[in-house]
Write a protein that holds these residues in place. Structure first.
Motif, PDB file in Angstrom:
ATOM      1  N   PRO A  28     -24.744  12.059  76.882  1.00 43.61           N
ATOM      2  CA  PRO A  28     -26.184  12.346  76.262  1.00 43.61           C
ATOM      3  C   PRO A  28     -26.907  13.864  76.497  1.00 43.61           C
ATOM      4  CG  PRO A  28     -25.951  10.239  77.066  1.00 43.61           C
ATOM      5  CD  PRO A  28     -24.934  10.902  77.672  1.00 43.61           C
ATOM      6  N   ALA A  29     -26.461  14.206  77.271  1.00 47.70           N
ATOM      7  CA  ALA A  29     -27.035  15.950  77.787  1.00 47.70           C
ATOM      8  C   ALA A  29     -26.322  16.747  76.719  1.00 47.70           C
ATOM      9  CB  ALA A  29     -26.799  16.202  79.365  1.00 47.70           C
ATOM     10  N   ILE A  30     -25.101  16.741  76.494  1.00 47.77           N
ATOM     11  CA  ILE A  30     -24.257  17.563  75.926  1.00 47.77           C
ATOM     12  C   ILE A  30     -24.766  17.356  74.149  1.00 47.77           C
ATOM     13  CG2 ILE A  30     -22.103  18.070  74.763  1.00 47.77           C
ATOM     14  CD1 ILE A  30     -22.506  19.453  77.302  1.00 47.77           C
ATOM     15  N   ARG A  31     -25.091  16.031  73.808  1.00 44.44           N
ATOM     16  CA  ARG A  31     -25.492  15.896  72.458  1.00 44.44           C
ATOM     17  C   ARG A  31     -26.792  16.305  72.401  1.00 44.44           C
ATOM     18  NH1 ARG A  31     -23.858  11.858  69.237  1.00 44.44           N
ATOM     19  NH2 ARG A  31     -22.850  10.861  71.053  1.00 44.44           N
ATOM     20  N   GLN A  70     -24.262  21.044  84.326  1.00 45.99           N
ATOM     21  CA  GLN A  70     -23.519  19.933  83.447  1.00 45.99           C
ATOM     22  C   GLN A  70     -22.038  19.576  84.236  1.00 45.99           C
ATOM     23  OE1 GLN A  70     -24.842  17.896  81.429  1.00 45.99           O
ATOM     24  NE2 GLN A  70     -22.843  16.778  81.081  1.00 45.99           N
ATOM     25  N   SER A  71     -22.029  18.546  84.971  1.00 41.81           N
ATOM     26  CA  SER A  71     -20.741  17.953  85.815  1.00 41.81           C
ATOM     27  C   SER A  71     -19.894  17.462  85.102  1.00 41.81           C
ATOM     28  CB  SER A  71     -21.171  17.496  87.117  1.00 41.81           C
ATOM     29  OG  SER A  71     -22.080  16.139  86.732  1.00 41.81           O
ATOM     30  N   GLU A  72     -20.348  16.786  83.817  1.00 41.60           N
ATOM     31  CA  GLU A  72     -19.305  15.877  82.968  1.00 41.60           C
ATOM     32  C   GLU A  72     -19.410  16.680  81.723  1.00 41.60           C
ATOM     33  OE1 GLU A  72     -20.228  11.354  83.819  1.00 41.60           O
ATOM     34  OE2 GLU A  72     -22.117  12.483  83.194  1.00 41.60           O
ATOM     35  N   ASP A  73     -18.068  16.274  81.072  1.00 41.81           N
ATOM     36  CA  ASP A  73     -18.273  16.967  79.664  1.00 41.81           C
ATOM     37  C   ASP A  73     -17.860  18.344  79.619  1.00 41.81           C
ATOM     38  OD1 ASP A  73     -17.518  16.814  77.050  1.00 41.81           O
ATOM     39  OD2 ASP A  73     -19.513  15.712  76.588  1.00 41.81           O
TER      40      ASP A  73
END
Length: 99
Positions: A28-31, A70-73
């Protein structure tokens, strides 16, 4: 032969050195950042960044920080960070203050 259809997420987040896009959906954050980062490098907002408008610089530095945090993606985050890196280097000090 089927015509080429642009795929914004893979097209924006695929590195020339690693041409295989991540098959999973963006977090969601990257989106959200997939919308914010291109907005920062296109008109009309790019002109505000170049004019060092405080609100535009705040958006640029907030996007940069969000990508760093951002730790994911990470693959997509890195590609988006590369998209705005030159602007951050040119117009921001990285600590929220204009150059």
């Amino acid at each position: 032969m089927e015509p080429h259809r642009p795929r914004p997420v893979p097209d924006l987040t695929t590195d020339d050195r690693d041409p295989d896009p991540d098959p999973g959906p963006p977090t969601p954050a990257i989106r959200r950042l997939l919308t914010e980062c291109p907005d920062l490098v296109t008109d009309p907002l790019i002109y505000d960044v170049e004019d060092r408008d405080p609100a535009a610089l705040a958006r640029l530095l907030a996007a940069d920080q969000a990508l760093r945090d951002q730790s994911e993606d990470r693959h997509r985050a890195g590609a988006l960070a590369a998209l705005i890196a030159n602007l951050v280097d040119t117009y921001g000090t990285g600590d929220g203050r204009p150059v």
